[in-house]
Design an enzyme around this catalytic site. Structure first.
Site, mmCIF file in Angstrom:
data_model
loop_
_atom_site.group_PDB
_atom_site.id
_atom_site.type_symbol
_atom_site.label_atom_id
_atom_site.label_comp_id
_atom_site.label_asym_id
_atom_site.label_seq_id
_atom_site.Cartn_x
_atom_site.Cartn_y
_atom_site.Cartn_z
ATOM 1 C CG HIS A 162 37.736 53.930 46.658
ATOM 2 N ND1 HIS A 162 37.779 53.098 47.297
ATOM 3 C CD2 HIS A 162 37.646 55.004 48.334
ATOM 4 C CE1 HIS A 162 38.208 52.759 48.527
ATOM 5 N NE2 HIS A 162 38.392 53.635 48.752
ATOM 6 C CG ASP A 199 38.936 49.511 47.146
ATOM 7 O OD1 ASP A 199 40.107 48.591 47.213
ATOM 8 O OD2 ASP A 199 39.166 49.580 48.823
ATOM 9 C CE LYS A 200 31.425 49.699 45.152
ATOM 10 N NZ LYS A 200 31.014 48.859 44.839
ATOM 11 C CD GLU A 245 38.108 38.230 42.274
ATOM 12 O OE1 GLU A 245 38.037 39.539 43.169
ATOM 13 O OE2 GLU A 245 37.784 37.169 42.653
ATOM 14 C CD GLU A 298 39.198 31.625 39.382
ATOM 15 O OE1 GLU A 298 38.361 31.759 39.919
ATOM 16 O OE2 GLU A 298 40.398 31.811 39.938
ATOM 17 C CE LYS A 316 38.124 56.202 51.519
ATOM 18 N NZ LYS A 316 38.426 55.498 53.122
ATOM 19 C CG PHE A 323 41.695 63.744 48.565
ATOM 20 C CD1 PHE A 323 42.671 62.549 47.836
ATOM 21 C CD2 PHE A 323 40.449 63.044 49.415
ATOM 22 C CE1 PHE A 323 42.227 61.724 47.516
ATOM 23 C CE2 PHE A 323 39.706 61.851 48.517
ATOM 24 C CZ PHE A 323 41.308 61.090 47.536
ATOM 25 C CG ASP A 368 44.975 52.589 49.479
ATOM 26 O OD1 ASP A 368 45.831 51.822 49.036
ATOM 27 O OD2 ASP A 368 43.422 52.249 49.805
ATOM 28 C CB ALA A 369 46.783 48.910 45.712
ATOM 29 N NE ARG A 417 41.011 46.402 48.862
ATOM 30 C CZ ARG A 417 42.268 46.697 48.989
ATOM 31 N NH1 ARG A 417 42.919 46.657 49.668
ATOM 32 N NH2 ARG A 417 42.305 48.169 49.106
ATOM 33 C CE LYS A 418 36.599 50.836 50.424
ATOM 34 N NZ LYS A 418 37.547 50.121 51.236
ATOM 35 C CE LYS A 450 32.562 36.389 44.742
ATOM 36 N NZ LYS A 450 31.764 36.334 46.059
ATOM 37 C CE LYS A 506 31.506 31.796 40.416
ATOM 38 N NZ LYS A 506 31.491 31.436 38.514
ATOM 39 C CG ASP A 536 30.024 34.727 48.111
ATOM 40 O OD1 ASP A 536 28.608 33.906 49.191
ATOM 41 O OD2 ASP A 536 30.978 34.374 47.717
#
Length: 404
Positions: free
Chosen positions: A16, A18-19, A44, A57, A176, A244, A252-253, A258-259, A279, A283, A285
């Site tokens: 995917h 995003d992955k 990123e 960074e 998916k 598909f 798709d970018a 995002r997941k 990260k 961090k 998060d």
């Protein structure tokens, strides 16, 4: 808790878009931590048709210091990025590991962030940002994860293995899944719906080839989901849009982070909003989400609750957490307050506390262990060697003793 309800979770494959971005970002984290355990990374990644772009960074001894790249560092970064995409399996006209255009905009970490995070004098290492993080565990599966998410991940993981082994050569990397279960008294009793959308080779959207693909997907579902949950009432939606063929970053970018619900608990527990991939462990998060999963999993493994949610919060530059909250949703065998006290005590003894430094040193997070976490979930995985240390259940006896 409602006595009966229907709940759904989704997963996405390693292909995917995003992955793909998440895995590239974590490959960069691993590269830098392999050079410098104290590296600072916030990477990123953007992926789109025949292009990968890095931004963020960094600070890393021997790689990037005082605004200068070490000899060969840029070439090594690009090599790692291309190898990550190759391992996923992208060799398509619209996205090919060997020929995509690569751009690197990584630059020095802000000195103002560094002064808050780094330890100096009598000041302990502070949190890399403010925020709230959650950990969760449930008795639904042997991995103490929500069953809807666990099954969704495992369907796609099996499909990826079959694609790479040649057992399912008609599959392409992007996919998916979605699993819907009916619950009664907190226990899954039936699978009501399955959704799988998978990128495929040309021709597998019609006739006998389409039937072959759909039969294959159903066979994977049957391997993953217990037979007693499946029936002729289970509804399957396999490639419901029809074709598909165009997928991945070409279709798709993709962007890092995002997941976050796929990465955590599939919606069965709250999420503080921060992503993990790209990260370094200073961090919170990332590291605080890992330690709260670790603690919640041990609470459930110790039999102190059937489900457990833990929230923790931090302020940027401040070492000690601002709050710690435990909620067992009425399933606890002891008071939630007693579990909070036990967690605080045991974390101080076993980890060195719930400060950013205590977490990352106590769990051994300053190592290149992150790329495997960037697909098929950060939680519910098997702790193996240095990998997935937050999945260990080595605090069970300590917790039992602390609340006795």
């Amino acid at each position: 808790m409602r006595s009966e309800y229907v709940f759904t979770s989704e997963s996405v494959s390693e292909g995917h878009p995003d992955k793909v971005s998440d895995q590239i970002s974590d490959a960069i984290v691993d590269l830098f931590l392999s050079k410098d355990p104290e590296a600072r990374v916030a990477c990123e990644t953007l992926t789109t048709t025949q292009k990968v772009v890095l931004a963020g960074e960094i600070r890393c001894k021997g790689v990037y210091e005082n605004g200068d790249w070490a000899p060969g560092a840029l070439e090594e970064i690009e090599k790692v990025v291309r190898e990550t995409v190759k391992a996923i399996g992208y060799e398509q006209d619209g996205f090919h590991w060997e020929t995509f255009d690569f751009e690197n905009y990584l630059h020095a970490q802000s000195a103002h962030i560094a002064q808050g995070v780094d330890s100096s004098g009598n000041k302990d290492e502070g949190a890399g940002d403010q925020g709230i993080m959650f950990g969760y565990a449930s008795v639904e599966t042997e991995d103490l994860m929500p069953a809807t998410l666990d099954f969704s991940h495992k369907i796609l993981h099996q499909m990826a293995q079959d694609r790479k082994s040649g057992a399912a050569p008609f599959l392409e990397p992007d996919a998916k899944s979605q699993v819907t279960l009916r619950y009664k008294d907190g226990v899954p009793v039936a699978c009501t719906a399955i959704v799988v959308s998978t990128q495929h080779a040309p021709g597998y959207d019609k006739g006998e080839k389409e039937a072959e693909l759909k039969a294959y997907v159903k066979s994977v579902v049957a391997k993953v989901i217990p037979a007693e949950l499946l029936s002729d009432q289970t509804v399957y939606h396999i490639n419901p849009t029809g074709s598909f063929e165009i997928g991945g970053p070409d279709g798709d970018a993709g962007l890092t982070g995002r997941k976050i619900i796929v990465d955590t608990y599939g919606g069965a527990a709250p999420h503080g909003g921060g992503a993990f991939s790209g990260k370094d462990p200073t961090k919170v998060d990332r590291s605080a989400a890992y330690v709260t999963r670790y603690l919640a999993k041990n609470v459930v493994a110790a039999g102190l609750a059937k489900m457990c949610t833990i929230q923790i919060s931090y302020a940027i530059g401040v070492a000690q957490p601002l709050s710690l909250y435990v909620d067992t949703s009425g399933t606890g065998t002891v008071a939630d307050e007693a579990i909070e006290a036990a967690i605080t005590k045991i974390a101080a003894e076993k980890l060195g506390g719930l400060t950013p430094r205590g977490i990352r040193l106590g769990l051994g997070l300053n190592k290149p262990i992150y790329k495997p976490s960037a697909a098929y979930g950060h939680f519910g995985r098997k702790a193996q060697g240095d990998f997935f240390p937050w999945e260990r259940t080595d605090l069970v006896e300590d917790l039992k003793a602390a609340v006795a």
